[in-house]
Design a protein around this motif. Structure first.
Motif, mmCIF file in Angstrom:
data_model
loop_
_atom_site.group_PDB
_atom_site.id
_atom_site.type_symbol
_atom_site.label_atom_id
_atom_site.label_comp_id
_atom_site.label_asym_id
_atom_site.label_seq_id
_atom_site.Cartn_x
_atom_site.Cartn_y
_atom_site.Cartn_z
ATOM 1 N N VAL A 43 -5.922 -8.681 1.720
ATOM 2 C CA VAL A 43 -7.369 -8.457 1.883
ATOM 3 C C VAL A 43 -8.149 -9.262 0.834
ATOM 4 O O VAL A 43 -9.183 -9.867 1.124
ATOM 5 C CB VAL A 43 -7.682 -6.948 1.775
ATOM 6 C CG1 VAL A 43 -9.172 -6.700 1.720
ATOM 7 C CG2 VAL A 43 -7.070 -6.202 2.948
ATOM 8 N N THR A 82 -14.476 -0.118 0.500
ATOM 9 C CA THR A 82 -14.797 -0.965 1.659
ATOM 10 C C THR A 82 -13.529 -1.331 2.432
ATOM 11 O O THR A 82 -13.602 -1.603 3.620
ATOM 12 C CB THR A 82 -15.479 -2.291 1.227
ATOM 13 O OG1 THR A 82 -14.741 -2.822 0.128
ATOM 14 C CG2 THR A 82 -16.920 -2.101 0.844
ATOM 15 N N ALA A 83 -12.387 -1.358 1.752
ATOM 16 C CA ALA A 83 -11.135 -1.727 2.431
ATOM 17 C C ALA A 83 -10.128 -0.581 2.324
ATOM 18 O O ALA A 83 -9.904 -0.050 1.222
ATOM 19 C CB ALA A 83 -10.553 -2.989 1.815
ATOM 20 N N THR A 84 -9.525 -0.210 3.451
ATOM 21 C CA THR A 84 -8.515 0.861 3.461
ATOM 22 C C THR A 84 -7.343 0.501 2.558
ATOM 23 O O THR A 84 -6.745 1.372 1.920
ATOM 24 C CB THR A 84 -8.024 1.088 4.904
ATOM 25 O OG1 THR A 84 -9.163 1.302 5.730
ATOM 26 C CG2 THR A 84 -7.112 2.290 5.013
ATOM 27 N N SER A 85 -7.001 -0.809 2.495
ATOM 28 C CA SER A 85 -5.861 -1.246 1.683
ATOM 29 C C SER A 85 -6.034 -0.870 0.216
ATOM 30 O O SER A 85 -5.064 -0.509 -0.450
ATOM 31 C CB SER A 85 -5.693 -2.759 1.786
ATOM 32 O OG SER A 85 -5.409 -3.106 3.097
ATOM 33 N N PHE A 129 -11.033 -12.033 1.288
ATOM 34 C CA PHE A 129 -12.357 -11.923 0.656
ATOM 35 C C PHE A 129 -12.712 -13.189 -0.133
ATOM 36 O O PHE A 129 -13.851 -13.610 -0.159
ATOM 37 C CB PHE A 129 -12.390 -10.733 -0.313
ATOM 38 C CG PHE A 129 -12.613 -9.397 0.342
ATOM 39 C CD1 PHE A 129 -12.715 -9.285 1.720
ATOM 40 C CD2 PHE A 129 -12.730 -8.246 -0.417
ATOM 41 C CE1 PHE A 129 -12.921 -8.049 2.324
ATOM 42 C CE2 PHE A 129 -12.946 -7.008 0.179
ATOM 43 C CZ PHE A 129 -13.038 -6.909 1.547
#
Lengths: 154, 154
Positions: free
Chosen positions: B104, B39-42, B108
């Motif tokens: 991130v 869900t997160a590129t990081s 969240f």
């Protein structure tokens, strides 16, 4: 002791410190002026890290001006050790702040549509601030390498 | 040339490289096993950066084993310069990956309620992986300082 580009107490060292201070201050000002920066802790952390870098680089720029005016040599073990610790702490904090903000920014722009859905967030301004923070970090990293190299070759 | 703790070709250097490899591999495995990491590129970037660190540290651990078995001295300019560049590139990428993932994660957990609202995200697993990545980065940073110091004092 060798004199490298960017050594403390040299005109190149002063120029490097002033550039660091300028880019960090610009990053801080741009981020603080963006609406909605307080939505993410990373953006607030970026402001704090850039504030620290401004204080540190400005202080060392003043020291360089003092050394240049009185023609003093700043290459001694105690001062270089102090600069080394301060530089490396600031470098690590700046890179961590810029990277965490970049991570959040990519989440806002690419992974989700938050930037498109919430026009109140100044996403474009955030990006400029983050880019300036990376430049400020890079300039500080050059200084910290020079100090470490000088200390090792004393 | 001085012999420092963690120098290449010494038992302490080998132990440091094996620990780096172990923590980076653990971080990678934990993140890849967590549901919803894409869900997160990081988080994907963290997997890539830890993969690079595993390859780099494992390669250098093999080099250390080879040097210890044949009692070879690895302290020469060309090899140390190569290690310096590789170590610093990996250190910067690892810190950037760990920091962006942490940014991130804080978004969240603290800034929004995404972790509570979406139980399909393994937020607890993400945190373990990020903590392991920071430890792997710290161990690699020690090695890179040692190499820079050795190169400067040749």
């Amino acid at each position: 002791m060798k004199s490298l580009f960017g050594s403390p107490g040299k005109p190149s060292g002063l120029a490097l410190r002033l550039c660091q201070c300028l880019f960090a201050a610009a990053s801080l000002a741009v981020m603080a002026s963006a609406s909605g920066f307080s939505t993410a802790t990373s953006f607030c952390y970026l402001i704090a890290a850039m504030g620290l870098q401004v204080l540190w680089s400005f202080g060392l720029a003043c020291l360089d001006i003092h050394a240049l005016r009185l023609n003093k040599d700043l290459h001694n073990h105690i001062l270089l050790s102090f600069l080394l610790v301060g530089d490396w702490v600031t470098v690590i904090l700046s890179l961590a702040a810029a990277s965490s903000s970049a991570g959040v920014m990519i989440l806002f722009m690419k992974d989700t549509d938050i930037c498109r859905l919430q026009p109140s967030l100044s996403c474009y301004t955030f990006q400029i601030s983050i880019a300036l923070a990376f430049i400020a970090w890079f300039l500080l990293a050059i200084s910290s390498y020079v100090v470490l190299w000088l200390l090792a070759t004393v």
